[in-house]
Enzyme design. Structure first.
Site, PDB file in Angstrom:
ATOM      1  N   HIS A   1      38.330  -1.207 -37.916  1.00  0.00           N
ATOM      2  CA  HIS A   1      37.943  -1.197 -39.329  1.00  0.00           C
ATOM      3  C   HIS A   1      37.917   0.267 -39.736  1.00  0.00           C
ATOM      4  O   HIS A   1      37.586   1.130 -38.914  1.00  0.00           O
ATOM      5  CB  HIS A   1      36.519  -1.715 -39.536  1.00  0.00           C
ATOM      6  CG  HIS A   1      36.272  -3.118 -39.088  1.00  0.00           C
ATOM      7  ND1 HIS A   1      35.894  -3.433 -37.817  1.00  0.00           N
ATOM      8  CD2 HIS A   1      36.329  -4.291 -39.778  1.00  0.00           C
ATOM      9  CE1 HIS A   1      35.723  -4.741 -37.730  1.00  0.00           C
ATOM     10  NE2 HIS A   1      35.994  -5.286 -38.898  1.00  0.00           N
ATOM     11  N   HIS A  17      35.706 -19.016 -34.696  1.00  0.00           N
ATOM     12  CA  HIS A  17      35.443 -19.441 -36.070  1.00  0.00           C
ATOM     13  C   HIS A  17      35.761 -20.919 -36.284  1.00  0.00           C
ATOM     14  O   HIS A  17      35.011 -21.619 -36.970  1.00  0.00           O
ATOM     15  CB  HIS A  17      36.222 -18.560 -37.046  1.00  0.00           C
ATOM     16  CG  HIS A  17      35.785 -17.119 -37.004  1.00  0.00           C
ATOM     17  ND1 HIS A  17      36.348 -16.138 -37.774  1.00  0.00           N
ATOM     18  CD2 HIS A  17      34.836 -16.496 -36.259  1.00  0.00           C
ATOM     19  CE1 HIS A  17      35.771 -14.981 -37.510  1.00  0.00           C
ATOM     20  NE2 HIS A  17      34.854 -15.170 -36.585  1.00  0.00           N
ATOM     21  N   ASP A  64      31.042 -14.761 -30.098  1.00  0.00           N
ATOM     22  CA  ASP A  64      32.020 -13.747 -29.651  1.00  0.00           C
ATOM     23  C   ASP A  64      32.073 -13.600 -28.135  1.00  0.00           C
ATOM     24  O   ASP A  64      32.052 -12.489 -27.603  1.00  0.00           O
ATOM     25  CB  ASP A  64      31.689 -12.372 -30.267  1.00  0.00           C
ATOM     26  CG  ASP A  64      31.940 -12.325 -31.757  1.00  0.00           C
ATOM     27  OD1 ASP A  64      32.914 -12.953 -32.212  1.00  0.00           O
ATOM     28  OD2 ASP A  64      31.157 -11.662 -32.468  1.00  0.00           O
ATOM     29  N   ASP A  92      34.911   1.958 -38.392  1.00  0.00           N
ATOM     30  CA  ASP A  92      34.703   2.083 -36.937  1.00  0.00           C
ATOM     31  C   ASP A  92      35.102   3.497 -36.530  1.00  0.00           C
ATOM     32  O   ASP A  92      34.625   4.034 -35.530  1.00  0.00           O
ATOM     33  CB  ASP A  92      35.598   1.127 -36.136  1.00  0.00           C
ATOM     34  CG  ASP A  92      35.267  -0.333 -36.395  1.00  0.00           C
ATOM     35  OD1 ASP A  92      34.132  -0.613 -36.802  1.00  0.00           O
ATOM     36  OD2 ASP A  92      36.156  -1.176 -36.198  1.00  0.00           O
ATOM     37  N   GLU A 151      41.698 -13.879 -42.345  1.00  0.00           N
ATOM     38  CA  GLU A 151      40.873 -14.467 -41.278  1.00  0.00           C
ATOM     39  C   GLU A 151      39.761 -15.318 -41.872  1.00  0.00           C
ATOM     40  O   GLU A 151      38.918 -14.827 -42.615  1.00  0.00           O
ATOM     41  CB  GLU A 151      40.290 -13.335 -40.423  1.00  0.00           C
ATOM     42  CG  GLU A 151      39.398 -13.837 -39.304  1.00  0.00           C
ATOM     43  CD  GLU A 151      38.910 -12.704 -38.408  1.00  0.00           C
ATOM     44  OE1 GLU A 151      39.436 -11.579 -38.487  1.00  0.00           O
ATOM     45  OE2 GLU A 151      37.972 -12.958 -37.627  1.00  0.00           O
ATOM     46  N   GLU A 168      40.743 -17.238 -35.578  1.00  0.00           N
ATOM     47  CA  GLU A 168      39.879 -16.821 -34.462  1.00  0.00           C
ATOM     48  C   GLU A 168      39.286 -18.041 -33.788  1.00  0.00           C
ATOM     49  O   GLU A 168      38.722 -18.916 -34.449  1.00  0.00           O
ATOM     50  CB  GLU A 168      38.766 -15.895 -34.966  1.00  0.00           C
ATOM     51  CG  GLU A 168      37.781 -15.571 -33.845  1.00  0.00           C
ATOM     52  CD  GLU A 168      36.761 -14.499 -34.186  1.00  0.00           C
ATOM     53  OE1 GLU A 168      37.140 -13.494 -34.819  1.00  0.00           O
ATOM     54  OE2 GLU A 168      35.582 -14.676 -33.820  1.00  0.00           O
ATOM     55  N   ASP A 220      42.817 -13.741 -33.221  1.00  0.00           N
ATOM     56  CA  ASP A 220      41.596 -13.201 -32.620  1.00  0.00           C
ATOM     57  C   ASP A 220      41.161 -14.125 -31.483  1.00  0.00           C
ATOM     58  O   ASP A 220      40.733 -15.264 -31.712  1.00  0.00           O
ATOM     59  CB  ASP A 220      40.465 -13.091 -33.662  1.00  0.00           C
ATOM     60  CG  ASP A 220      40.542 -11.795 -34.463  1.00  0.00           C
ATOM     61  OD1 ASP A 220      41.491 -11.005 -34.231  1.00  0.00           O
ATOM     62  OD2 ASP A 220      39.660 -11.573 -35.308  1.00  0.00           O
ATOM     63  N   MET A 222      47.067  -2.911 -35.632  1.00  0.00           N
ATOM     64  CA  MET A 222      46.373  -3.577 -36.748  1.00  0.00           C
ATOM     65  C   MET A 222      45.182  -2.744 -37.192  1.00  0.00           C
ATOM     66  O   MET A 222      44.484  -2.155 -36.380  1.00  0.00           O
ATOM     67  CB  MET A 222      45.898  -4.966 -36.291  1.00  0.00           C
ATOM     68  CG  MET A 222      45.177  -5.780 -37.352  1.00  0.00           C
ATOM     69  SD  MET A 222      43.420  -5.402 -37.542  1.00  0.00           S
ATOM     70  CE  MET A 222      42.668  -6.587 -36.414  1.00  0.00           C
ATOM     71  N   ASP A 280      38.740 -10.267 -29.998  1.00  0.00           N
ATOM     72  CA  ASP A 280      37.645  -9.961 -30.918  1.00  0.00           C
ATOM     73  C   ASP A 280      36.400 -10.617 -30.331  1.00  0.00           C
ATOM     74  O   ASP A 280      36.056 -11.740 -30.675  1.00  0.00           O
ATOM     75  CB  ASP A 280      37.947 -10.501 -32.319  1.00  0.00           C
ATOM     76  CG  ASP A 280      36.842 -10.124 -33.291  1.00  0.00           C
ATOM     77  OD1 ASP A 280      35.957  -9.333 -32.903  1.00  0.00           O
ATOM     78  OD2 ASP A 280      36.856 -10.617 -34.431  1.00  0.00           O
ATOM     79  N   LYS A 338      36.395 -17.883 -41.676  1.00  0.00           N
ATOM     80  CA  LYS A 338      35.179 -18.148 -40.892  1.00  0.00           C
ATOM     81  C   LYS A 338      34.288 -19.038 -41.753  1.00  0.00           C
ATOM     82  O   LYS A 338      34.198 -18.813 -42.959  1.00  0.00           O
ATOM     83  CB  LYS A 338      34.483 -16.818 -40.561  1.00  0.00           C
ATOM     84  CG  LYS A 338      33.320 -16.946 -39.586  1.00  0.00           C
ATOM     85  CD  LYS A 338      32.756 -15.564 -39.229  1.00  0.00           C
ATOM     86  CE  LYS A 338      31.654 -15.685 -38.191  1.00  0.00           C
ATOM     87  NZ  LYS A 338      31.060 -14.367 -37.859  1.00  0.00           N
ATOM     88  N   ASP A 379      27.517 -17.410 -34.239  1.00  0.00           N
ATOM     89  CA  ASP A 379      28.702 -16.640 -33.854  1.00  0.00           C
ATOM     90  C   ASP A 379      28.453 -15.888 -32.541  1.00  0.00           C
ATOM     91  O   ASP A 379      27.640 -14.987 -32.479  1.00  0.00           O
ATOM     92  CB  ASP A 379      28.982 -15.648 -34.995  1.00  0.00           C
ATOM     93  CG  ASP A 379      30.171 -14.767 -34.735  1.00  0.00           C
ATOM     94  OD1 ASP A 379      30.940 -15.042 -33.802  1.00  0.00           O
ATOM     95  OD2 ASP A 379      30.331 -13.800 -35.491  1.00  0.00           O
TER      96      ASP A 379
END
Ligand code: GCO
Ligand code: MN
Ligand code: MN
Ligand code: MN
Length: 386
Positions: free
Chosen positions: A53, A219, A256, A56, A180, A216, A244, A87, A286, A182, A254
């Site tokens: 991002h 998700h 991950d 980040d 994406e 993802e 993802d 990406m 991800d 979710k 969530d």
């Protein structure tokens, strides 16, 4: 074997190995890997690239000079290791200004800022050589439907993406956008909650060819859906621009989790789909290490994602080469229809032929399909006895 190589196209978000183990109830438990550290660590493990991002890498309030210094230092690490940035994405969810959404906010001051921030992230992505731009509308949603007209929100979403596509064309960036979906978290309800919903939105855009999806695992599983089916629909539509990979217990918050750590069978069919249909995009993780882990655990986590993918890829090969399984599939999929003139395409001839068709309903209805045997053989491959 099962050692990742660049050709495997594994990528990780900076936010994944950078995750310090904070959650809504608890403080950070470790120091996450900083961007330059992540590049070196992931290169050593055999990854192909890193993704990010905007924030980040570059803090939201960085000056132009700070931005330049940070990006140069990061680029230095990329050059040194050969790691790529395929990406880039934008954070339209962290800062309080986005508390009621970015592109779909009721406040035009926020909507304009969301688009401005996104085009700046596109500039950054272009500088770093990215080809895919992911849009995850984590805050595009609601708790109070009285407060926002969902039809209006959909229009605003479309308008923003149309704007970004025009910017992409005007700058000759050549990005492909990947949307994406979710279902919830951080909002109670997020607009366009599934990959299928995103595919529906794409068909209403001004440049649908420029926009695909970034499904993802977690998700779709949060929504109780079959991820393999969601990805299959995206593949069929030519819209699987990115993916993802992670894992998740069905219907929970969530999580991950590390790829393949929960739903082995579903992960297997996902890998099989991607490999059988020759998906050429990035295999992007991800996910993040469990909160119980220190930095060493983060390295184990990173390795585990890639290793599990490669092991499942080997299982796919076993499945595809297994004589008994293939014979069963032949039996299941090799049924013949004897109806001259009918080929499932509509025509005057085929409709005539179809009208005269007589199925032996009782016999066909009584035939066993042998899925039990097929599923057991699949399990035996997964359990390592075949
Ligand atoms: C999540 C999302 C994000 C996005 C990322 C890229 O559940 O937090 O999956 O990690 O993928 O923001 O847009
Ligand atoms: Mn997620
Ligand atoms: Mn998440
Ligand atoms: Mn994601």
């Amino acid at each position: 074997s099962f050692i990742p190589k660049k050709e495997d196209r594994f990528t990780f978000g900076l936010w994944t190995v950078g995750n310090p183990g904070r959650d809504p109830f608890g403080l950070p438990v470790r120091e996450g890997f900083a961007p330059v550290e992540s590049v070196h660590m992931l290169a050593e493990l055999g990854a192909y690239g890193v993704t990010l991002h905007d924030n980040d890498l570059v803090p939201i309030d960085a000056t132009a000079a700070e931005r330049e210094r940070i990006v140069n230092e990061f680029r230095g690490a990329l050059n040194e290791t050969g790691l790529k940035v395929p990406m880039v994405t934008v954070s339209l969810f962290t800062d309080p200004v986005f508390k009621d959404g970015g592109f779909t906010s009721n406040d035009p001051r926020v909507r304009a800022y969301a688009i401005q921030k996104t085009i700046q992230a596109m500039d950054l992505g272009a500088e770093l050589g990215a080809q895919t731009f992911v849009l995850w509308g984590g805050r595009e949603g609601s708790e109070v439907d009285a407060g926002k007209d969902a039809v209006e929100a959909t229009k605003r979403y479309r308008e923003a993406i149309n704007f970004l596509c025009e910017y992409n064309i005007s700058q000759k960036y050549g990005f492909r956008f990947a949307l994406e979906a979710k279902p919830n978290e951080p909002r109670a309800d997020i607009y366009m909650p599934t990959t299928g919903a995103m595919l529906g939105l794409i068909s209403t855009l001004e440049h649908p060819e420029m926009v695909g999806v970034n499904p993802e695992v977690a998700h779709e599983r949060m929504a109780g859906l079959n991820f393999y089916h969601a990805v299959a629909q995206a593949l069929d539509a030519g819209k699987l621009f990115h993916i993802d990979l992670n894992d998740q217990k069905m219907g929970r918050f969530d999580q991950d989790l590390r790829f393949g750590s929960d739903g082995v069978k579903e992960a297997f069919f996902l890998v099989k789909l991607l490999e059988d249909y020759n998906y050429q995009g990035m295999l992007h993780f991800d996910a993040h290490a469990l909160r119980t882990e220190d930095r060493n655990g983060v390295i184990e986590f990173a390795k585990g994602n890639m290793r599990t993918y490669l092991i499942l890829k080997d299982k796919v090969k076993r499945f595809n080469e297994d004589k008994e399984i293939q014979a069963l599939l032949q039996e299941i999929n090799g049924k013949k229809l004897e109806l001259p003139g009918f080929d499932f395409k509509f025509s005057a001839e085929s409709i005539q032929a179809l009208k005269g068709y007589q199925i032996d309903r009782a016999t066909v209805g009584a035939e066993g399909i042998n899925y039990e045997r097929l599923d057991q053989l699949t399990m035996e491959i997964l359990l390592g006895v075949r």
